[in-house]
Design an enzyme around this catalytic site. Structure first.
Site, mmCIF file in Angstrom:
data_model
loop_
_atom_site.group_PDB
_atom_site.id
_atom_site.type_symbol
_atom_site.label_atom_id
_atom_site.label_comp_id
_atom_site.label_asym_id
_atom_site.label_seq_id
_atom_site.Cartn_x
_atom_site.Cartn_y
_atom_site.Cartn_z
ATOM 1 N NE ARG A 46 -3.076 0.350 3.236
ATOM 2 C CZ ARG A 46 -2.471 0.492 4.426
ATOM 3 N NH1 ARG A 46 -1.740 1.559 4.691
ATOM 4 N NH2 ARG A 46 -2.608 -0.440 5.349
ATOM 5 C CE1 TYR A 98 -17.346 13.595 -14.372
ATOM 6 C CE2 TYR A 98 -15.976 13.335 -12.415
ATOM 7 C CZ TYR A 98 -16.899 12.825 -13.312
ATOM 8 O OH TYR A 98 -17.367 11.553 -13.151
ATOM 9 C CG ASP A 170 -8.964 18.178 -13.258
ATOM 10 O OD1 ASP A 170 -8.300 17.660 -14.181
ATOM 11 O OD2 ASP A 170 -9.939 17.618 -12.728
ATOM 12 C CE LYS A 195 -12.080 10.982 -17.445
ATOM 13 N NZ LYS A 195 -12.959 9.887 -17.143
HETATM 14 N N1 LCS Z 1 -11.353 15.559 -13.576
HETATM 15 C C1 LCS Z 1 -11.918 15.681 -14.778
HETATM 16 C C2 LCS Z 1 -11.685 16.927 -15.582
HETATM 17 C C3 LCS Z 1 -12.720 14.663 -15.284
HETATM 18 O O1 LCS Z 1 -13.277 14.811 -16.486
HETATM 19 C C4 LCS Z 1 -12.942 13.497 -14.485
HETATM 20 C C5 LCS Z 1 -13.818 12.390 -14.945
HETATM 21 C C6 LCS Z 1 -12.332 13.415 -13.229
HETATM 22 C C7 LCS Z 1 -11.533 14.468 -12.805
HETATM 23 C C8 LCS Z 1 -12.503 12.224 -12.341
HETATM 24 O O2 LCS Z 1 -11.704 11.163 -12.769
HETATM 25 P P1 LCS Z 1 -12.031 9.616 -12.529
HETATM 26 O O3 LCS Z 1 -12.251 9.449 -11.054
HETATM 27 O O4 LCS Z 1 -13.244 9.270 -13.311
HETATM 28 O O5 LCS Z 1 -10.791 8.920 -12.983
HETATM 29 N N2 LCS Z 1 -14.621 12.720 -16.055
HETATM 30 C C9 LCS Z 1 -15.534 11.969 -16.584
HETATM 31 C C10 LCS Z 1 -16.361 12.378 -17.651
HETATM 32 O O6 LCS Z 1 -16.366 13.486 -18.169
HETATM 33 N N3 LCS Z 1 -17.151 11.375 -18.007
HETATM 34 O O7 LCS Z 1 -16.969 10.287 -17.219
HETATM 35 C C11 LCS Z 1 -15.943 10.601 -16.229
#
Ligand code: LCS
Length: 379
Positions: A46, A98, A170, A195
């Site tokens: 961990r 988001y 971000d 992403k």
């Molecule tokens: N920051 C941004 C700009 C994002 O678009 C997302 C997820 C996150 C953080 C969170 O990341 P995750 O925990 O999913 O790895 N965005 C998404 C979207 O636009 N559609 O599905 C997830």
């Protein structure tokens, strides 16, 4: 080293035992001690795992950070950043972040005594008037998901550093290939590695990049204490994905510029939001702050019914949440990614019922445009 060389090599050495060029997936929970009171730098997985360590060093090199710390998701990474704060602290946030980030702040963290103001951070005067004595952090997403509004990172960092406030960016939408927030004074950069960094829609993960020893130490401590670590297999997938980040981003952008122009000229489209279009309100800032315009586009159809007809007709463009994969993904933010934002708030920040978001993939441009044209033929 240059970006491409770092993307391929940073944090990775041939395996010392075999010479394997690819970092192994260290699928282990623990490490055997040579004798009581000694270890080889590894005690429990961990806390530390060599596959994850390689990715953390790789991402730190790409962002120009002191350290990277990887988490089980982008949201887990953002949660770790918020653990730098204390009850009573106030945070200013880009108003169309988001939807999951909004949900974490409003429905999880507020109950611990943090307070949030959501403002249009592209207008610096809105930030200035939201400042309070208790403001300890400004959290910006630039461009924002999904309306593609850009914030001036250097200006926000300046506002932060007038007092000891933390400037968090971000950087998921641009990736370090097109935008390097530390160059403009940001203190912390977060990513959903799900992403563009991973790029192949086969892993969920997050990363926090830090540039001060104090932040690095605290984020590492939270990683080990709260335990939302990235698995060795996911770390390996992202390491592999990042090796082609520069190639993919170039292609995403090349396709996106053409798709944006196609949409902009289309009679069924009311408005296109893409930083690469001269009509974009922060086009000049995009030129100054980014080295490319990225692969994300949002556009406005008349209403929900039009959006539904369009989205039900397209085929190659996959109707799905998420973004940043090699395949074109398309979604309806109001009912999908931003459903957790109340309808009145959504309307205020431009997430209309007719809004469609595309993550332009790296397929053949003609095929993407033909599929979109088929969608328009349903209207
Ligand atoms: N920051 C941004 C700009 C994002 O678009 C997302 C997820 C996150 C953080 C969170 O990341 P995750 O925990 O999913 O790895 N965005 C998404 C979207 O636009 N559609 O599905 C997830």
């Amino acid at each position: 080293m240059g970006f491409a060389t770092d993307a391929i090599h940073a944090g990775q050495e041939p395996d010392p035992t075999t010479g394997a060029i690819m970092t192994p997936i260290y699928a282990t929970s623990t490490y055997v001690l040579p004798e009581l009171g000694k270890n080889k730098g590894f005690d429990y997985a961990r806390t530390v795992n060599p596959t994850r360590t390689a990715l953390e060093a790789n991402l730190a090199a790409l962002e120009g950070a002191e350290a990277g710390t990887c988490f089980a998701s982008g949201m887990a990474g953002i949660s770790a950043v918020m653990a730098l704060l204390r009850s009573g602290d106030h945070i200013i946030v880009s108003r169309n972040v988001y939807g999951g980030t909004y949900r974490l702040f409003e429905h999880v963290l507020k109950q611990f005594g943090l307070t949030f103001s959501y403002v249009e951070t592209s207008r610096l005067e809105e930030i200035e008037s939201a400042l309070q004595p208790a403001t300890r952090m400004i959290f910006i997403e630039t461009p924002t998901n999904p309306v593609m509004s850009l914030t001036d990172i250097a200006a926000v960092a300046d506002i932060c550093h007038r007092e000891s406030r933390i400037c968090v960016v971000d950087n998921t939408f641009m990736s370090p290939y097109f935008q390097k927030p530390f160059q403009f004074g940001a203190d912390i950069v977060v990513h959903s590695t799900t992403k563009y960094l991973n790029g192949h829609s086969d892993s969920i993960g997050g990363a926090v990049l830090t540039r001060s020893p104090e932040h690095t130490e605290r984020i590492r401590f939270v990683q080990k204490s709260a335990g939302a670590i990235l698995s060795p297999f996911d770390a390996w997938l992202v390491l592999r994905g990042v090796k082609t980040l520069h190639l993919r981003m170039e292609c995403h952008e090349r396709n996106a510029r053409k798709v944006a122009a196609f949409l902009d000229a289309h009679p069924k489209v009311k408005r296109v939001m893409y930083p690469g279009l001269e009509s974009h309100p922060q086009h000049e800032l995009a030129r100054r702050q980014c080295t490319g315009f990225g692969g994300m586009i949002s556009f406005l159809l008349k209403n929900y019914e039009e959006a539904k007809k369009f989205l039900d007709r397209v085929k190659l463009c996959a109707l799905a949440e998420s973004l940043g994969g090699v395949e074109t993904l398309i979604c309806h933010p109001a009912s999908m990614t931003h459903a957790s934002v109340p309808a009145a708030e959504r309307e205020k920040i431009g997430i209309a019922e007719g809004l469609v978001r595309i993550s332009v993939g790296v397929e053949d441009l003609d095929d993407i445009c033909a599929d979109l044209e088929a969608g328009f033929s349903a209207l």
